[in-house]
Design an enzyme around this catalytic site. Structure first.
Site, PDB file in Angstrom:
ATOM      1  CB  SER A  56      -1.012   0.197   1.351  1.00 20.84           C
ATOM      2  OG  SER A  56      -1.401   1.208   1.552  1.00 20.84           O
ATOM      3  CD  GLU A  60      -7.604  -4.684  11.023  1.00 20.32           C
ATOM      4  OE1 GLU A  60      -7.383  -4.941  10.334  1.00 20.32           O
ATOM      5  OE2 GLU A  60      -7.659  -3.477  11.665  1.00 20.32           O
ATOM      6  CG  HIS A  68      -4.402  -8.495   8.528  1.00 18.14           C
ATOM      7  ND1 HIS A  68      -4.899  -7.704   7.509  1.00 18.14           N
ATOM      8  CD2 HIS A  68      -4.829  -7.555   9.850  1.00 18.14           C
ATOM      9  CE1 HIS A  68      -5.716  -6.903   7.777  1.00 18.14           C
ATOM     10  NE2 HIS A  68      -5.576  -6.537   9.008  1.00 18.14           N
ATOM     11  CG  ASP A 126      -4.570 -12.693   6.170  1.00 16.26           C
ATOM     12  OD1 ASP A 126      -3.699 -11.584   6.045  1.00 16.26           O
ATOM     13  OD2 ASP A 126      -5.902 -12.340   5.786  1.00 16.26           O
ATOM     14  CB  CYS A 148      -6.605 -10.086   1.368  1.00 17.36           C
ATOM     15  SG  CYS A 148      -4.797 -10.332   2.024  1.00 17.36           S
TER      16      CYS A 148
HETATM   17  O1  SUG Z   1      -6.135  -3.154   5.251  1.00 19.42           O
HETATM   18  N1  SUG Z   1      -5.031  -2.381   2.148  1.00 19.42           N
HETATM   19  C1  SUG Z   1      -5.644  -3.437   2.758  1.00 19.42           C
HETATM   20  C2  SUG Z   1      -5.046  -4.546   2.565  1.00 19.42           C
HETATM   21  C3  SUG Z   1      -5.957  -5.854   3.568  1.00 19.42           C
HETATM   22  C4  SUG Z   1      -5.360  -7.117   3.186  1.00 19.42           C
HETATM   23  N2  SUG Z   1      -6.033  -8.028   4.033  1.00 19.42           N
HETATM   24  C5  SUG Z   1      -5.755  -9.228   4.636  1.00 19.42           C
HETATM   25  N3  SUG Z   1      -4.478  -9.298   4.929  1.00 19.42           N
HETATM   26  N4  SUG Z   1      -6.299  -9.985   5.415  1.00 19.42           N
HETATM   27  C6  SUG Z   1      -5.287  -3.165   4.531  1.00 19.42           C
HETATM   28  O2  SUG Z   1      -4.048  -2.709   4.592  1.00 19.42           O
HETATM   29  C7  SUG Z   1      -4.692  -0.192   1.001  1.00 19.42           C
HETATM   30  C8  SUG Z   1      -5.567   0.992   0.646  1.00 19.42           C
HETATM   31  C9  SUG Z   1      -4.733   2.067   0.027  1.00 19.42           C
HETATM   32  O3  SUG Z   1      -3.608   2.341   0.192  1.00 19.42           O
HETATM   33  O4  SUG Z   1      -5.202   2.564  -1.115  1.00 19.42           O
HETATM   34  C10 SUG Z   1      -5.286  -1.078   2.135  1.00 19.42           C
HETATM   35  O5  SUG Z   1      -6.544  -0.758   2.628  1.00 19.42           O
END
Ligand code: SUG
Length: 436
Positions: free
Chosen positions: A27, A171, A246, A248, A360
């Protein structure tokens, strides 16, 4: 007879890279890049199509309205607000209310099958996602969506989310697994936490420790688990600081198999002691470094029991192009002692670039035949529904989205229009009702 249904998140029309998640390497690293909402949604649907063809039960959870009028109202904006009004207050706020992050349904809720609950119903608790502002905006719609689909109170109990407060930060299933001989047998619940309620939400190195142990403890209590069948394990500080925001990202459980990196848990012995029936496949750091595990997302694969009884790994394509992870899996498949029997690779690059791999993108729900029949809406995926959804995506989604496009009011209208039509396809007419 029970089945595990993977409810994948359908990627929403505003999928973009806003760099909103501190501690999530992808991200932060891809902030500001141009995204392709259409490609993202089609990549997700292609994964579902292949799993359906393999005979794996597949469900779908719909995207959320962006911006969500209820979230805007909470923030003090009237109906009819324009992007300019938000931009005027804060450009960062606009990105937060436009995020399509509800696609990562592993974070939607914690789910307990009816075999494991005191009242014999399936229990679901929507995650408050308090650790990340943009994700905390998901919870009201998620709660409403779950109540719409799992509406039959004879079979399902949808709880309220825990209150928004750091001590209750939750979460969902991304830090929860279940060990059972088969999906239909009673299971042992494994809750992985990042911090105790009295500890800081950030690690000493400055990485968010998103899951609070108290949140997991409360959910286990409300779901009516047998305390003898619950384990709380701490995530290792090393994993969090390396980018495993996380659990996972570094471990996955399917039936009696725990597939985990050597450095996933603070005390792996605790899990061994409390879940003696489990087969723990621990990948040594000498074979796959924590860094390779996190950049490839090896453990963010789905580990699924094939209809023939063997286990398959649904992995992101990055695992096949990372030498250490690809070598590990080649050896694992050749080794009869390793429960992983096959690997299927998928191109999910649009989601992966925001830190979201195959695991995810799905929420696992174990259901009996009667519970499956009691679901509301057209949410169990088959080939005709996939065809309808692909046509719908191709008609409504933009091929490209830049960060500036989030402030284009036409995008807001296009997305609302698309979701209105989706609620008809899914036969959930009240899905986006203003009164939720
Ligand atoms: O919560 N990314 C999510 C990714 C979630 C992944 N989920 C698991 N591992 N279960 C988070 O960090 C990025 C959004 C942005 O940067 O535009 C984001 O929310």
């Amino acid at each position: 007879m029970s089945v595990e249904v993977n409810f994948d998140g359908l990627v929403g029309p505003t999928h973009n890279y806003a760099g909103l998640s501190l501690g999530n390497r992808a991200s932060i690293g891809n902030a500001g890049r141009t995204s392709s909402p259409r490609r993202a949604a089609l990549q997700g649907l292609a994964k579902m199509r292949e799993l359906v063809a393999l005979g794996i039960p597949q469900g779908i959870l719909p995207p959320q309205r962006r911006p969500d009028p209820i979230v805007l109202r909470h923030l003090g904006f009237d109906a009819g607000t324009t992007p300019d009004a938000l931009l005027d207050v804060s450009p960062g706020l606009l990105a937060m209310v436009m995020s399509a992050s509800s696609m990562w349904t592993a974070n939607a809720a914690t789910v307990s099958p009816s075999t494991d609950t005191s009242d014999g119903r399936v229990h679901l608790t929507p995650a408050n996602l308090s650790s990340m502002t943009h994700r905390s905006f998901e919870v009201e719609q998620t709660h409403h969506t779950l109540r719409s689909i799992f509406a039959d109170e004879a079979h399902f109990r949808v709880h309220d989310p825990l209150p928004h407060a750091a001590v209750f930060a939750d979460e969902g299933a991304a830090n929860h697994g279940r060990i059972a001989t088969t999906h239909g047998d009673p299971g042992t619940h494994v809750f992985v936490y990042g911090r105790e309620p009295d500890e800081s939400a950030l690690s000493p190195a400055g990485f968010p420790r998103r899951q609070s142990r108290l949140a997991s403890r409360l959910i286990s209590h409300s779901h009516g688990h047998d305390p003898a069948r619950v384990v709380f394990v701490r995530q290792s500080a090393e994993a969090i600081d390396a980018g495993a925001f996380h659990n996972d990202v570094v471990a996955v459980i399917n039936e009696n198999v725990v597939f985990a990196h050597e450095n996933a848990f603070a005390d792996p012995a605790e899990l061994r002691a409390r879940a003696p029936g489990a087969t723990i496949v621990e990948v040594p750091a000498a074979d796959v470094s924590l860094d390779d595990a996190i950049s490839s997302y090896l453990f963010n694969s789905q580990l699924i029991t094939d209809p023939d009884g063997s286990m398959m790994l649904v992995a992101p394509i990055e695992v096949s192009t990372t030498p250490s992870t690809s070598a590990y899996l080649d050896a694992a498949i050749a080794d009869d002692g390793n429960p992983i029997g096959s690997v299927h690779y998928f191109d999910l690059r649009e989601s992966m670039s925001n830190g979201g791999g195959p695991a995810c993108l799905r929420l696992r729900v174990v259901l009996t035949e009667a519970e499956l029949a009691a679901l509301r809406g057209n949410v169990i995926v088959d080939a005709p529904l996939l065809g309808d959804l692909e046509t719908w995506v191709n008609r409504h989604y933009r091929d490209e989205l830049t960060p500036d496009d989030l402030g284009d009011v036409d995008l807001w209208h296009e997305s609302d229009h698309a979701l209105d039509e989706l609620s008809r396809i899914l036969d959930l007419p009240d899905l986006y009702a203003d009164a939720r």
